[in-house]
Every structure is written in C-alpha cells, then in structure tokens.
Design an enzyme around this catalytic site. Structure first.
Site, short mmCIF file in Angstrom:
data_model
loop_
_atom_site.label_atom_id
_atom_site.label_comp_id
_atom_site.label_asym_id
_atom_site.label_seq_id
_atom_site.Cartn_x
_atom_site.Cartn_y
_atom_site.Cartn_z
N ASP A 1 0.94 -1.17 -0.04
CA ASP A 1 -0.01 -0.03 0.07
C ASP A 1 0.73 1.15 0.01
O ASP A 1 1.84 1.37 0.56
CB ASP A 1 -0.94 0.03 1.33
CG ASP A 1 -1.98 1.18 1.07
OD1 ASP A 1 -3.00 1.04 0.25
OD2 ASP A 1 -1.69 2.00 2.06
N GLU B 1 1.72 -0.17 -4.78
CA GLU B 1 0.79 0.92 -5.03
C GLU B 1 1.75 2.07 -5.23
O GLU B 1 2.04 2.49 -4.04
CB GLU B 1 -0.25 0.84 -4.04
CG GLU B 1 -1.35 2.17 -4.55
CD GLU B 1 -2.43 2.36 -3.10
OE1 GLU B 1 -3.61 2.72 -3.55
OE2 GLU B 1 -1.88 2.40 -2.03
#
Length: 557
Positions: free
Chosen positions: A201, A256
């Site tokens: 993330d 990400e």
C-alpha cells in the site's frame, strides 16, 4: 524478459475485499471462512492468485488500512487458524495468496504508537514523525489525503504527529533503521507461513523530503500538497527490503505507487533494479478527474483518445524492461462497467465484456476485482447515510459543509460517480436475502440490482460475463504472445480502440468499440482474410460496422 519468465507474469490475480465477500458467522461482515467456502468458484473461473485486502487486527477507521497488530487476524474476519485453513485450502487447489502490506503508517492504537506518544524520549518516539509547531500552527501546510491538516496535536507531549491519511493513521518514520528491521521481520514471518507475496500500500510514500517542507497550495484551500511521493530514499529502502526479505522467497510483489510515470516505474520494477516485480499506476484512472481543482470528485467521462495514449505509453515504455499490472478497478475506485463502460441494462453485459477483452490481452498481470466477473455496477446511493467510506464522508464535510464549494445535490452526484463504496458493496452471490452475502444486516448496503446481477445467474447462463472472463483467462494461458509479444497501437486518433500484440508469429489483433453507437471500423492490418476469431462479445461480425461496445480478437496468420 522472455528468457526468464516468472510465474506471476503468466498469472491472473483475483482481488478479494474480505469485508464484502461472504459472511459465515451471521454478523453482516465477510470473513475468512467465507473466502475458503468459495475457493472452488475462483478455481473454476481460472484465476491463479488471490490478493487479500488487509485482514490484520485493526480499529477499522479506514477499513483495515489502520493496523494495530500485524501478526494477528482481525476478530471480524476470524482467527489465525481460519487463515491457515484458507492458505492450505488455496494451495491444495493450486491457488496462491498474496497479502496487503501497509507499512507507510499504522493505527494510532498500535502498541508502538501508544508508547511513542507517552513522552519525548522513549525508544519508539522516532518510529513516527513528531514535530513542534510554529506557535499554534502545524509544522507545515500539508493536507491529509482525507482532508484537513496532515498533523495532529497531542496534548500529552505537546507536539504534533504526522498522518498523511486519517488522524488514526500515523506515518511511520522509515529513516529509523530499527523501524525498518522490525518491518522486515514481520514480512519474513508471513512469508515463512507460506504466503506468496505482497501488494504494498502507498509504498512510494515511505520516504519523505528532508525537513518536511511546505507544499504548493492547492486551489481553494489553505493547505498544500503533502511532499511524500517518490522521496529521496525510497529506492534505497526498497532495495534494502528486497535484499533482506523479498529475494529470499519465490514470491510476487506489486507496489501501489500514485503519481508515477513509466520512467518512474522502471526504477521501482525494472528487471535490474532489485526492488518490486510490478507497480500499480493510476494515470488511466485520473483522466476523468475534475478540471476545477476537485480531483477525483468528478462526473466526467474518460476521453478515449487519452486513455489509448496512456495505455500505449505504459505498454511500450515497460516492454522488455519491466512488467505492467493491468486493472480497471479495485477497492478504491468505482466499478469498471459504470466508469469506463455503460451500466444501463441494454449495454452492461456487452460493455463489461468489451472492457475485459481490452485489458486481458495486454502485456502484464491482470487483476480482477471481486464481482467484476459478474459485471457488478456502482451502487448509485442517493442518501449520504448509505455511505461508510471515510474518504467520501470527509470529502462531503470539506466540500459541502465547511468550504461550501458544492451544493449537497452536486456532491451526492459526485459521490455516486466516484465513491470507494461503489466497489465495496457486498458480493452478489444469488437472489436470496442480501444477495446471499449474509443473513444479517450487512455492514454496507447491498446493491439492489442483485436480483438481476449475481453469481448464480451468471453460472447458469453460458453467455454471461462470468463465462466470458473464464474464456479470456484461458486465452491468456494458451497464447504465449499475450505474455511475450510486443504491443502496437493502431489508429490512435480513431473513435475505436485497436491494437496488435505479438512477436510476428500468430499475432493477436484486438478491435474494441467504447461507445453506445455504431461506428465504421478502420480496417488496415486487421482485415486479413486468414484471420481467426478467438473471442467476441457478438455472435457474428457485420461488415463495415462496429456495434455498441463490440469487441473482437483475431489471431493473424
């Protein structure tokens, strides 16, 4: 790259949002046992890898992206024994599982943050960013992703801590080597359990600019952009992570990375960089953003010519040097068929199939978000009370209540088009109560169209979106040119999308209509009399016409 094909380059990934997948313990929240119960469904679809959104212990301020214990399972989802059962059952079916890794920040309820905030001299103080303000002003002008200042004042030690997301998500200080080592130890623990990789993330935010300087002011705002992406030491940190952990296992990693270009991606995922296997890029998802300083809160449609250029830039820019991740939607976006296709009943199935055709024959690893294979649509909520997403509720408060830039009706239209809750509504399994997701009140309202759109109906219909996805996955596994071939965009400025993919032998050509009107197709190299149709969302082709959302894939001799 052809000489060293990795397993993840030939894989198809299915993203499971556990909270919304299947509830088995009657509390309205999906759980790990619910995922295990549907492994045969996923195996039948043909996917290779399951990506789980966070299942760690969490107060759920941001639906699990605020982690209070990285080595415990959230009670909502079950137990570690439930996870071990899921992992073993997946592996028994030849399916791999990758975890969501959130190490830019923790929850403010993480034991280390609790100890960090006790005083200014404890050993965990430097695991986070603590700064004194300028009088009553925050240390800098950064705006948090969910609105407001990125700094929160703490009375106990009379300093501010940095949170680039919510106040309950304090940022970790990766400059601290002890912090980094603790992250690597935790990652190794999961990999030793047998997980097959990580989706990381906001991983390109772990290195902040030295001194944490002010950012340029945003339009209509007192706040500036947080200077946190692609920082000066991010590649150093990721190379260290790779050396200490990732290189020791046969796994896949995807980062990400908001705001990256193809040139940036080569630094994160280049074959010779020793960092990540691939990155998630978001350029194609920003083409419909507001042109009036409102970012994602827009009702614009994506311009096709611009979309084709972005996809082409990434296909060509990474070819032979790095690897693409391919996706239309995920847990942070609206549903693909509502955003890029047409979710009206007359066009939903055709446009969902067309979008799948476009994506799955590009070079890269495709990601299917749960329900995408059914053609699930946006929720189209009409009341603010229906939303649960912290980003959506914060945006309404900021743009309507506080700054009064938008009317309530205007903002509700923008939420309906762009809220993350559009993709988070429960999975639609059948026509039973709550779409078969749960027999209790679900944590988020079920999309009322579940009686028409559900897995049971799809599996009973040979012409469904589900079976079309299954066929596309089979084609990817069958034709090496999808994995290895070069990409060529055809007729860049035309009102259709055509491209070729191959290596000169058995090339594949895709012809795609992104509109609800008929157009005259551009022919050229696709008008090969020996071409063999591999897949189409229409029964037979009509000469000199592309019908609404029509898609054809040919194998050229």
């Amino acid at each position: 790259m052809a000489a060293t094909i990795k397993w993840w380059q030939q894989a198809v990934v299915y993203q499971v949002y556990p909270r919304s997948f299947q509830d088995t313990n009657h509390d309205g929240i999906g759980d790990l046992k619910g995922i295990t119960a549907h492994l045969d469904y996923l195996k039948q679809l043909g996917i290779d890898v399951i990506w789980l959104n966070p299942i760690y212990r969490s107060p759920n301020d941001d639906n699990g992206y605020d982690i209070s214990d990285y080595q415990q399972i959230a009670a909502d989802f079950g137990t570690m024994a439930d996870f071990d059962e899921l992992l073993q059952a997946a592996h028994d079916r030849g399916l791999k599982i990758i975890m969501d890794l959130v190490v830019n920040h923790t929850s403010d309820e993480h034991p280390r943050f609790k100890r960090s905030r006790q005083d200014r001299t404890n050993q965990y103080r430097d695991f986070y960013f603590w700064r004194s303000g300028n009088g009553k002003k925050a240390p800098n002008n950064w705006e948090a992703a969910f609105g407001g200042s990125a700094w929160q004042y703490d009375e106990q030690t009379q300093q501010y801590y940095l949170h680039t997301f919510s106040t309950k998500q304090p940022d970790l200080n990766w400059e601290n080597p002890t912090l980094r080592e603790s992250v690597y130890t935790m990652m190794t623990w999961w990999l030793n359990k047998g997980v097959d990789g990580f989706r990381m993330d906001v991983i390109n935010q772990i290195s902040k600019l030295p001194g944490l300087p002010d950012g340029p002011l945003k339009p209509h705002s007192q706040f500036g952009d947080a200077r946190v992406t692609n920082g000066p030491r991010v590649h150093e940190f990721l190379q260290e992570m790779n050396q200490e952990v990732l290189s020791q296992f046969d796994i896949m990693t995807v980062g990400e990375t908001h705001g990256v270009t193809p040139a940036d991606a080569l630094k994160y995922a280049g074959a010779d960089q020793h960092e990540l296997d691939m990155v998630f890029e978001f350029q194609h998802l920003r083409l419909d953003n507001s042109q009036h300083g409102l970012g994602k809160w827009s009702t614009r449609k994506t311009p096709l010519v611009a979309l084709k250029k972005v996809i082409s830039d990434w296909q060509v820019g990474l070819e032979g040097r790095a690897w693409n991740s391919l996706f239309w939607n995920n847990h942070d976006t609206p549903r693909a068929v509502s955003r890029f296709g047409d979710d009206r009943p007359a066009y939903r199935v055709r446009s969902a199939k067309m979008l799948a055709t476009c994506l799955h024959l590009l070079q890269g690893t495709p990601y299917i978000y749960q329900g995408e294979e059914l053609g699930m649509t946006d929720a189209h909520f009409t009341e603010l009370a229906s939303y649960r997403d912290i980003e959506s509720l914060s945006a309404y408060r900021d743009l309507v209540t506080e700054r009064q830039l938008l009317s309530p009706a205007d903002m509700m239209a923008r939420l309906a088009a762009a809220s993350r809750d559009n993709s988070r509504t429960p999975m639609q399994w059948d026509t039973e109560v709550n779409a078969g997701f749960s027999d209790a009140a679900p944590w988020l309202t079920v999309n009322p169209n579940y009686r028409q759109i559900n897995a049971a109906a799809a599996l009973a219909d040979p012409d469904s979106v589900w079976y079309y996805y299954q066929h596309l996955i089979q084609l990817r596994h069958q034709y090496p040119s999808v994995t290895l071939g070069s990409f060529e965009l055809l007729w860049a400025d035309d009102p259709q999308y055509s491209y070729m993919h191959g290596n000169g032998k058995a090339d594949l050509a895709s012809l795609l209509q992104f509109h609800s009107r008929d157009t005259v197709p551009t022919t050229g190299s696709i008008s090969d009399p020996t071409a063999k149709c591999l897949i189409s969302n229409y029964g037979e082709q009509q000469p000199n016409k592309l019908r609404p959302y029509e898609a054809w894939v040919y194998q050229l001799a």
